[in-house]
Design a protein around this motif. Sequence first.
Motif, short mmCIF file in Angstrom:
data_model
loop_
_atom_site.label_atom_id
_atom_site.label_comp_id
_atom_site.label_asym_id
_atom_site.label_seq_id
_atom_site.Cartn_x
_atom_site.Cartn_y
_atom_site.Cartn_z
N ALA A 226 66.32 7.01 76.72
CA ALA A 226 67.02 6.94 77.34
C ALA A 226 68.65 7.49 75.83
N HIS A 227 67.25 8.61 74.35
CA HIS A 227 67.82 8.88 74.18
C HIS A 227 68.44 9.99 74.60
N GLY A 228 68.06 10.41 75.71
CA GLY A 228 68.57 12.12 76.33
C GLY A 228 69.54 11.77 76.95
N LEU A 229 70.46 10.74 77.13
CA LEU A 229 71.33 9.44 77.95
C LEU A 229 72.90 9.64 76.59
N GLY A 230 73.36 9.48 77.08
CA GLY A 230 74.61 9.92 76.22
C GLY A 230 76.00 10.45 75.51
N LYS B 65 71.00 2.04 71.08
CA LYS B 65 71.56 2.91 71.86
C LYS B 65 70.71 3.23 72.86
N ALA B 66 69.44 3.60 72.67
CA ALA B 66 67.71 3.36 73.48
C ALA B 66 67.37 2.23 74.14
N ASP B 67 67.28 1.18 73.49
CA ASP B 67 66.76 -0.09 73.63
C ASP B 67 67.31 -0.13 74.95
N ILE B 68 68.85 -0.72 74.67
CA ILE B 68 69.87 -0.99 76.15
C ILE B 68 69.64 0.36 77.43
N LEU B 69 70.44 1.71 76.60
CA LEU B 69 70.36 2.00 78.34
C LEU B 69 68.47 2.19 78.69
N GLY B 70 67.85 1.93 78.18
CA GLY B 70 66.25 1.83 78.54
C GLY B 70 66.47 1.18 80.01
N LEU B 71 66.74 -0.48 79.21
CA LEU B 71 66.98 -1.58 80.13
C LEU B 71 67.72 -0.93 81.61
N TYR B 72 69.60 -0.70 81.01
CA TYR B 72 70.35 0.35 81.82
C TYR B 72 69.29 0.89 83.13
N MET B 73 68.60 1.94 82.45
CA MET B 73 67.83 3.12 83.61
C MET B 73 67.11 2.07 84.06
N ILE B 74 66.20 0.71 83.70
CA ILE B 74 65.07 0.06 84.96
C ILE B 74 65.98 -0.24 86.01
N HIS B 75 67.05 -0.68 85.17
CA HIS B 75 68.17 -1.75 86.26
C HIS B 75 68.39 -0.72 87.88
N SER C 239 55.33 0.09 60.84
CA SER C 239 54.94 -0.73 62.20
C SER C 239 54.59 1.16 62.30
N LYS C 240 53.90 0.57 63.40
CA LYS C 240 53.06 1.72 63.77
C LYS C 240 53.89 2.02 65.21
N THR C 241 54.18 3.64 65.29
CA THR C 241 54.55 3.98 66.74
C THR C 241 54.09 3.63 67.60
N ILE C 242 55.28 3.78 68.89
CA ILE C 242 54.46 3.18 70.58
C ILE C 242 54.69 3.69 71.21
N ALA C 243 55.70 5.02 71.16
CA ALA C 243 56.45 6.10 71.31
C ALA C 243 57.54 7.02 71.18
N ILE C 244 57.57 8.36 71.40
CA ILE C 244 57.73 9.43 70.47
C ILE C 244 58.64 10.11 71.54
N ASN C 245 60.12 10.41 71.08
CA ASN C 245 61.27 11.05 71.88
C ASN C 245 61.41 12.62 70.82
N LEU C 246 60.31 13.50 71.50
CA LEU C 246 60.91 15.06 70.41
C LEU C 246 61.53 16.22 71.14
N PRO C 247 62.00 17.37 70.60
CA PRO C 247 62.08 17.92 68.72
C PRO C 247 63.94 16.78 68.91
#
Length: 329
Positions: free
Chosen positions: A164-168, A195-205, A97-105
Amino acid sequence: DSDLAWMKMKSNPIDIVIGPIETYEDKLYGYKAGFEAYVLIKDMEWSQKLERFTKLLPGLQAGLPVPAEFKPAISGDASEINAYDVVYYAGECNSGSKTIAINLPNDERIQQQWGTRRLQLKNVIRAKFDKILQPIAKELIDSSQWKHITFDAFFNTIMFHEVAHGLGIKEVVGQPGVLVRTALQDHASALEEGKADILGLYMIHQLHSMGEIQGNLEDFYVTFMAGIFRSVRFGAASAHGQANMMRFNYFLEQGAFQKSNSGKYTVNMAKMEAAMKGLSALILTLQGTGDYAGVQKAFAEQGKIGSDLQADLDRLAQRGIPIDLVFKQ
């Protein structure tokens, strides 16, 4: 050293990402990284518009729906959110599957010292929205909610997934130096993606309630739901696939969506919000306690594709809706 050098580059219009980065392919312990490379063209104007969100991270972290020990204070000063068009993929990022976003390092030491860079791959997001997400929505989402499937909502759910990868929490509570990634071993990647999926939605809210994001909140929820169908088609064996299945089944149990006799899904806004908060708390607690057995049990019970959902996915295949993109480079 290379991660630090990359983080210090700010004004370059052409960017590269190269090296052993993601550990999705290691099904034993989730330690060994696969090599990959990207060549990217930075959208300077769009990136500038996204800058303000990183400054809001400390407040969003403090508001997470878990006890204080599961949400240590973070700094948002050094992190970045940028938009790019991709011109080249190679290696692990191009193998499935082709990546659509990246969070690094990915290195937690760099994250704590410098933050992270979130790279939104704009041309890929647009292609997946036009060729995959919209046809899926027409097939599986009730026509009364089609108007809520928008590109802006899709872009934002992807962007805030990476943010959201940076949260938690990064270290197990009460065990200084023990990383969540180490404690959860082969389940670490899948739970982190969940975590990133659900906290991403939480952040939007949260950002919507603060007036930082404009638009109809229902757009984000319905587009998010359609996005689950898009992602689970990669299969429950992948880290992202397991995370999607756990979320789909949790939302199903909580009544966050209903399926009509015609086979179409409708999002229940009130129950979706409650399920979002409940699943956020569950995942953050599993990570913070380093509960390997608990994560294993959760994926065993909720990380599988049921027969009803499989029938829906078969319908998408029969309609010829592609699962993913292929690059002609």
